[in-house]
Design a protein around this motif. Structure first.
Motif, mmCIF file in Angstrom:
data_model
loop_
_atom_site.group_PDB
_atom_site.id
_atom_site.type_symbol
_atom_site.label_atom_id
_atom_site.label_comp_id
_atom_site.label_asym_id
_atom_site.label_seq_id
_atom_site.Cartn_x
_atom_site.Cartn_y
_atom_site.Cartn_z
ATOM 1 N N LYS A 192 0.849 -1.184 0.000
ATOM 2 C CA LYS A 192 0.000 0.000 0.000
ATOM 3 C C LYS A 192 0.888 1.238 0.000
ATOM 4 C CE LYS A 192 -4.190 -1.855 0.556
ATOM 5 N NZ LYS A 192 -5.337 -1.621 -0.371
ATOM 6 N N TRP A 193 0.499 2.220 -0.815
ATOM 7 C CA TRP A 193 1.327 3.419 -0.970
ATOM 8 C C TRP A 193 0.423 4.532 -1.494
ATOM 9 C CZ3 TRP A 193 6.608 3.895 0.034
ATOM 10 C CH2 TRP A 193 7.240 5.053 -0.427
ATOM 11 N N PRO A 194 0.725 5.763 -1.178
ATOM 12 C CA PRO A 194 -0.120 6.846 -1.691
ATOM 13 C C PRO A 194 -0.181 6.856 -3.221
ATOM 14 C CG PRO A 194 1.325 7.659 0.035
ATOM 15 C CD PRO A 194 1.766 6.262 -0.269
ATOM 16 N N ALA A 195 -1.356 7.134 -3.730
ATOM 17 C CA ALA A 195 -1.493 7.314 -5.175
ATOM 18 C C ALA A 195 -0.635 8.497 -5.612
ATOM 19 C CB ALA A 195 -2.947 7.546 -5.541
ATOM 20 N N ALA A 196 -0.299 8.507 -6.879
ATOM 21 C CA ALA A 196 0.466 9.619 -7.430
ATOM 22 C C ALA A 196 -0.413 10.854 -7.584
ATOM 23 C CB ALA A 196 1.048 9.217 -8.777
ATOM 24 N N LEU A 197 0.193 11.945 -7.954
ATOM 25 C CA LEU A 197 -0.583 13.151 -8.243
ATOM 26 C C LEU A 197 -1.492 12.902 -9.446
ATOM 27 C CD1 LEU A 197 -1.162 16.134 -7.676
ATOM 28 C CD2 LEU A 197 0.829 16.718 -9.082
ATOM 29 N N ILE A 198 -0.931 12.345 -10.541
ATOM 30 C CA ILE A 198 -1.721 11.990 -11.724
ATOM 31 C C ILE A 198 -1.539 10.497 -11.972
ATOM 32 C CG2 ILE A 198 -2.131 12.403 -14.178
ATOM 33 C CD1 ILE A 198 -0.808 15.146 -13.821
ATOM 34 N N ASN A 199 -2.636 9.748 -12.050
ATOM 35 C CA ASN A 199 -2.596 8.292 -12.147
ATOM 36 C C ASN A 199 -3.328 7.804 -13.390
ATOM 37 O OD1 ASN A 199 -1.725 7.431 -9.108
ATOM 38 N ND2 ASN A 199 -3.109 9.190 -9.057
ATOM 39 N N ILE A 200 -2.739 6.801 -14.047
ATOM 40 C CA ILE A 200 -3.419 6.051 -15.110
ATOM 41 C C ILE A 200 -3.268 4.590 -14.732
ATOM 42 C CG2 ILE A 200 -3.600 5.583 -17.580
ATOM 43 C CD1 ILE A 200 -2.100 8.188 -18.116
ATOM 44 N N ILE A 201 -4.325 3.994 -14.209
ATOM 45 C CA ILE A 201 -4.253 2.643 -13.640
ATOM 46 C C ILE A 201 -5.317 1.764 -14.301
ATOM 47 C CG2 ILE A 201 -4.392 1.257 -11.539
ATOM 48 C CD1 ILE A 201 -3.596 3.737 -9.951
ATOM 49 N N GLY A 202 -4.864 0.695 -14.953
ATOM 50 C CA GLY A 202 -5.789 -0.242 -15.575
ATOM 51 C C GLY A 202 -6.553 0.336 -16.750
ATOM 52 N N GLN A 203 -5.924 1.205 -17.535
ATOM 53 C CA GLN A 203 -6.601 1.878 -18.634
ATOM 54 C C GLN A 203 -5.882 1.629 -19.956
ATOM 55 O OE1 GLN A 203 -9.531 3.424 -17.755
ATOM 56 N NE2 GLN A 203 -9.019 2.717 -15.676
ATOM 57 N N LYS A 204 -6.555 1.996 -21.064
ATOM 58 C CA LYS A 204 -5.984 1.912 -22.404
ATOM 59 C C LYS A 204 -6.269 3.214 -23.147
ATOM 60 C CE LYS A 204 -6.549 -3.105 -22.944
ATOM 61 N NZ LYS A 204 -7.120 -4.189 -23.791
ATOM 62 N N ASN A 205 -5.399 3.505 -24.121
ATOM 63 C CA ASN A 205 -5.625 4.663 -24.996
ATOM 64 C C ASN A 205 -5.924 5.933 -24.199
ATOM 65 O OD1 ASN A 205 -5.183 3.130 -27.238
ATOM 66 N ND2 ASN A 205 -7.333 2.962 -27.831
ATOM 67 N N ALA A 206 -4.929 6.401 -23.480
ATOM 68 C CA ALA A 206 -5.070 7.653 -22.742
ATOM 69 C C ALA A 206 -3.735 8.377 -22.800
ATOM 70 C CB ALA A 206 -5.481 7.386 -21.300
ATOM 71 N N GLN A 207 -3.781 9.705 -22.552
ATOM 72 C CA GLN A 207 -2.532 10.448 -22.609
ATOM 73 C C GLN A 207 -2.580 11.699 -21.742
ATOM 74 O OE1 GLN A 207 -1.517 12.159 -26.421
ATOM 75 N NE2 GLN A 207 -3.668 12.457 -26.989
ATOM 76 N N ILE A 208 -1.379 12.123 -21.363
ATOM 77 C CA ILE A 208 -1.175 13.398 -20.678
ATOM 78 C C ILE A 208 -0.305 14.228 -21.601
ATOM 79 C CG2 ILE A 208 -0.307 14.545 -18.612
ATOM 80 C CD1 ILE A 208 -0.411 11.734 -17.244
ATOM 81 N N THR A 209 -0.760 15.427 -21.943
ATOM 82 C CA THR A 209 0.003 16.227 -22.889
ATOM 83 C C THR A 209 -0.161 17.702 -22.579
ATOM 84 O OG1 THR A 209 0.463 16.522 -25.241
ATOM 85 C CG2 THR A 209 -1.865 16.396 -24.593
ATOM 86 N N GLY A 210 0.472 18.540 -23.394
ATOM 87 C CA GLY A 210 0.414 19.979 -23.226
ATOM 88 C C GLY A 210 1.757 20.538 -22.814
ATOM 89 N N LYS A 211 1.919 21.844 -22.933
ATOM 90 C CA LYS A 211 3.190 22.497 -22.624
ATOM 91 C C LYS A 211 3.147 23.250 -21.305
ATOM 92 C CE LYS A 211 4.587 22.818 -27.456
ATOM 93 N NZ LYS A 211 5.048 23.700 -28.567
ATOM 94 N N GLY A 212 2.201 22.879 -20.464
ATOM 95 C CA GLY A 212 2.086 23.507 -19.163
ATOM 96 C C GLY A 212 3.015 22.890 -18.136
ATOM 97 N N ILE A 213 2.818 23.265 -16.880
ATOM 98 C CA ILE A 213 3.708 22.869 -15.790
ATOM 99 C C ILE A 213 2.916 22.175 -14.694
ATOM 100 C CG2 ILE A 213 5.262 23.720 -13.976
ATOM 101 C CD1 ILE A 213 5.907 26.083 -15.834
ATOM 102 N N VAL A 214 3.493 21.099 -14.163
ATOM 103 C CA VAL A 214 2.973 20.443 -12.962
ATOM 104 C C VAL A 214 4.053 20.557 -11.900
ATOM 105 C CG1 VAL A 214 2.174 18.303 -11.911
ATOM 106 C CG2 VAL A 214 1.577 18.823 -14.292
ATOM 107 N N ASN A 215 3.772 21.306 -10.845
ATOM 108 C CA ASN A 215 4.705 21.453 -9.730
ATOM 109 C C ASN A 215 4.163 20.654 -8.555
ATOM 110 O OD1 ASN A 215 6.375 22.224 -7.629
ATOM 111 N ND2 ASN A 215 6.430 24.384 -8.210
ATOM 112 N N ALA A 216 4.812 19.533 -8.275
ATOM 113 C CA ALA A 216 4.318 18.651 -7.206
ATOM 114 C C ALA A 216 4.592 19.207 -5.819
ATOM 115 C CB ALA A 216 4.969 17.274 -7.349
ATOM 116 N N ARG A 217 5.420 20.216 -5.717
ATOM 117 C CA ARG A 217 5.752 20.851 -4.433
ATOM 118 C C ARG A 217 6.137 19.796 -3.386
ATOM 119 N NH1 ARG A 217 1.180 25.194 -3.029
ATOM 120 N NH2 ARG A 217 -0.167 23.374 -3.240
#
Length: 768
Positions: A423-448
């Motif tokens: 058991k562990w904390p989920a990530a900030l952005i998760n793709i679990i058990g999925q197909k045909n998906a994406q994360i894109t763009g030229k923006g910024i994710v600051n996890a701090r």
């Protein structure tokens, strides 16, 4: 087996049926010598010659076929003949102590059939070995004769107590390499014999054999004759070799002369004798030249066309492997209609937690068959969100995502972290058990991620005095930025990721993944521990390209599980391409391990740059990990100001790698993940890792500290490492321990201290 503990002996070699060219043939033959190196771990090697005297290795002296059968998975004493069916048939020694041999066939010496274990001595339960098997085609009986040396305790007591055991030559016959006759004795003249080879000479059959007698010492080659292939060989001749220990004969008829090649194994070089009548022999050892490190082999005449095909295999070493074009995601049918998170309650307000609103937009998009989940310009704060099949999460260049700094916003999930499932904390952005998906763009994710770093250092300060360094990384439970788990056809592209709390991008148990053009900046708010760039974890068919990583641990890291739990899961990381990327600060430009339990193989890393990283190429494991790291290609690399250009370590970071419960703790009441790490391998030998078949080329390193730090194990040498075209500028050359079959060609190294590479407990090392 006592002789093996006294001398460096590699038994047997076989001898090829010579295909004499007829007068009608227009071209002269080429000659191929099959051999092994080291202990036979990396398999079949080939050399060629046009005159039978001067031999050159093929394929840069790398393996043509890797062993896969029997417990030890060795390929010693490879013997090949061309059969009446036109195929090349090969047998070999699979181990020191097995009661069977290996067999495979080929049309061209390049592509081989499935390897088969043939239990030739299975009806002799006390037989100690099956050494140096060879093949001869018996025209008279229209069958193949496979013969080998075996020791059976008590069978020949007159020689058993002389320190040589009681080696004799036995044989089986076959017509199809599927069914075999019972094993019979082929040669016994009252003395120990190993390494017999058979050739037809006119109407007779000649056996060239090694007299293994130790008292009084012989260790030479002799000749015996028979009127049939499968028996009747008489007393041996006087020795045909000189005052040196010879073994592993193989023969070739060139014109009207017989040439017998053999290993002067105490002198660590090859010799040869020649004869026109098989009776009078002349030593021509000074006239033959073989590749360095060649061990017992066999010789064969082939056509010039066949040789040209073999030569082309070397060119393939510089080409990308065929599988490399098949990696990465193949996203199809993604819709482009937008779902704005703002319409579901998200606010462009850094003080407002928009987690549930963003998730609502994702869920609504997925329910309607997919589309693009997007953000109006601004700054958004969120905890864990979970992408779904068909969804594109677009973070545009005017959008900044801030990770929540409250652990309660990251629910615990079932996952794997640092090699064990827990058991562990989920990530900030998760793709679990999925197909045909994406994360894109030229923006910024600051996890701090500083809130995670502070937690870790506080726990580390508390745990280390208690002898719990090995578990603190698991108890700290820090937050990853992106997790792709149990998913297929996923892409992550173009975004900038900052200040990860733990690993930045983890690809876990997934396949057909592309990570393209991302930027990682994990050192802006300090140096967070364990902030790996991209971790490929028991995943396959992965493409990583055009990325720029600045982190405080491994930049591009491949993993496949840790210790008992990793061996239980047993999922490899394989078919991975990493290209056209930059690593700035970090533990290693390319790191394989330390989690190696499920094996890491088929990796191509090319056109990479490293600036100030701890290591250029780092392969690491531990004696509890197990797994095989193999078929790794690292080429066209630029390094500046790195620590180690190359580091290979099978006993990495013991204080972290090995788990032991201190006094005062009850093993029955500790947390489940503690119990997982404390579980031991049985037998312990399952934990011994293997590093082999590593190819490095076109590497330039300047202003660096050390060229190589390489430490294998006595039980598992670093085997089959090939380096070509290296330009190295370092403070010191470094050291290599417990290694075998290394070749460095075109090495140009300047070490400031002018000391050479220290090499200890290593065999067949060509470093130049």
């Amino acid at each position: 087996m006592q002789i093996l503990s006294r001398f460096i002996v590699v038994v047997g070699a076989c001898f090829f049926l010579s295909h004499e060219l007829t007068a009608q043939q227009k071209e002269s033959p080429a000659y191929v010598f099959s051999y092994f190196k080291g202990n036979g771990e990396d398999g079949l090697h080939l050399a060629y010659s046009s005159d039978g005297l001067n031999w050159s290795s093929l394929k840069k002296d790398s393996s043509f076929l890797k062993p896969t059968v029997a417990k030890d998975k060795l390929m010693r004493d490879p013997c090949i003949i061309r059969g009446k069916d036109g195929l090349f048939h090969m047998v070999w020694t699979v181990s020191w102590k097995d009661r069977g041999i290996g067999y495979a066939s080929s049309k061209d010496l390049i592509h081989w059939s499935e390897q088969v274990f043939v239990p030739v001595m299975e009806k002799e339960p006390t037989a100690k070995n099956c050494w140096a098997p060879e093949i001869f085609y018996d025209d008279a009986k229209k069958e193949y004769l496979i013969y080998l040396a075996t020791t059976i305790p008590g069978r020949f007591p007159e020689t058993e107590n002389l320190g040589d055991n009681n080696h004799r030559i036995y044989y089986v016959t076959t017509k199809d390499f599927k069914s075999f006759s019972d094993t019979k004795l082929l040669y016994d003249q009252g003395f120990n014999v190993i390494d017999a080879t058979i050739q037809k000479a006119g109407k007779q059959y000649v056996m060239i054999l090694k007299d293994e007698t130790l008292k009084p010492v012989q260790k030479n080659l002799r000749v015996a004759f028979s009127n049939q292939a499968s028996g009747g060989y008489g007393k041996p001749s006087a020795p045909i070799t000189g005052n040196y220990w010879a073994e592993g004969p193989t023969a070739l008829k060139i014109g009207n002369e017989w040439v017998v090649y053999f290993d002067k194994y105490r002198d660590h070089k090859y010799g040869a004798v020649k004869s026109k009548d098989l009776i009078n022999w002349t030593d021509i050892s000074d006239s033959v030249h073989f590749p360095k490190g060649l061990r017992h082999g066999t010789v064969l005449a082939i056509s010039q066309a066949e040789l040209e095909l073999l030569k082309k295999e070397e060119a393939k070493l510089d080409a990308d492997p065929a599988w490399a074009s098949k990696v990465g995601a193949n996203l199809t049918g993604l819709k482009k209609n937008n779902y704005w998170v703002n319409d579901y309650g998200a606010k462009a307000d850094s003080n407002f937690l928009s987690t549930s609103s963003i998730q609502k937009a994702i869920d609504a998009c997925a329910q309607k068959g997919g589309g693009v989940v997007a953000f109006k310009p601004g700054v958004y704060q969120t905890g864990s969100i979970f992408l779904k099949t068909g969804v594109t999460l677009n973070i545009d260049n005017n959008v900044l995502i801030l990770g929540s700094t409250d652990f309660k916003d990251y629910p615990e999930i079932d996952t794997r972290i640092a090699g064990i499932e827990m058991k562990w904390p989920a990530a900030l952005i998760n793709i679990i058990g999925q197909k045909n998906a994406q994360i894109t763009g030229k923006g910024i994710v600051n996890a701090r991620g500083k809130f995670c770093w502070d937690k870790y250092w506080a726990m580390r300060k508390e745990y280390e005095p208690k002898g719990l360094r090995w578990i603190v990384d698991y108890d700290a439970k820090r937050v990853r930025t992106i997790l792709v788990q149990n998913s297929e056809n996923i892409a992550v592209s173009n975004i900038t990721l900052k200040n990860a709390g733990f690993w930045t991008v983890q690809l876990l148990y997934s396949t057909k993944i592309t990570v393209d053009g991302i930027v990682v900046k994990n050192n802006e708010d300090g140096k967070g521990p364990s902030t790996d760039g991209i971790d490929v974890d028991s995943s396959t068919w992965v493409l990583i390209q055009n990325c720029d990583i600045d982190c405080n641990d491994d930049d591009f890291c491949l993993k496949s599980g840790r210790d008992w739990d990793g061996l239980r899961v047993n999922k490899p990381t394989e078919y991975v391409v990493i290209q056209n990327c930059i690593a700035r600060k970090g533990g290693g430009l390319l790191t394989l391990g330390s989690e190696t339990s499920g094996s890491i193989r088929h990796v191509l890393a090319k056109n990479l740059q490293g600036f100030g990283t701890g290591n250029g190429l780092h392969i690491k494991s531990a004696v509890t990990r197990g797994g095989i790291v193999e078929d790794i290609w690292f080429k066209d690399i630029q390094l500046d100001s790195v620590g180690n250009v190359f580091q290979f370590n099978m006993n990495w970071n013991p204080s972290y790698s090995y788990s032991a419960l201190p006094a005062g703790y009850d093993p029955a009441t500790v947390p489940a993940h503690w119990k997982t790490l404390l579980q031991k391998n049985e037998p312990a030998s399952l934990g011994i890792p293997v590093f082999r078949d590593i190819h490095v080329s076109n590497v330039v390193a300047k202003h660096s500290r050390k060229f190589v730090t390489a430490t294998g194990l006595k039980e598992s040498a670093l085997s089959g490492f090939y380096f070509d075209k290296l330009q190295i500028e370092v403070a010191t050359a470094g050291e290599i321990r417990f290694a075998g079959n290394w070749i460095m060609s075109n090495l140009k190294m300047v070490a400031a201290d002018k000391k050479p590479i220290l090499v200890e407990n290593a065999q067949n090392m060509k470093l130049e």
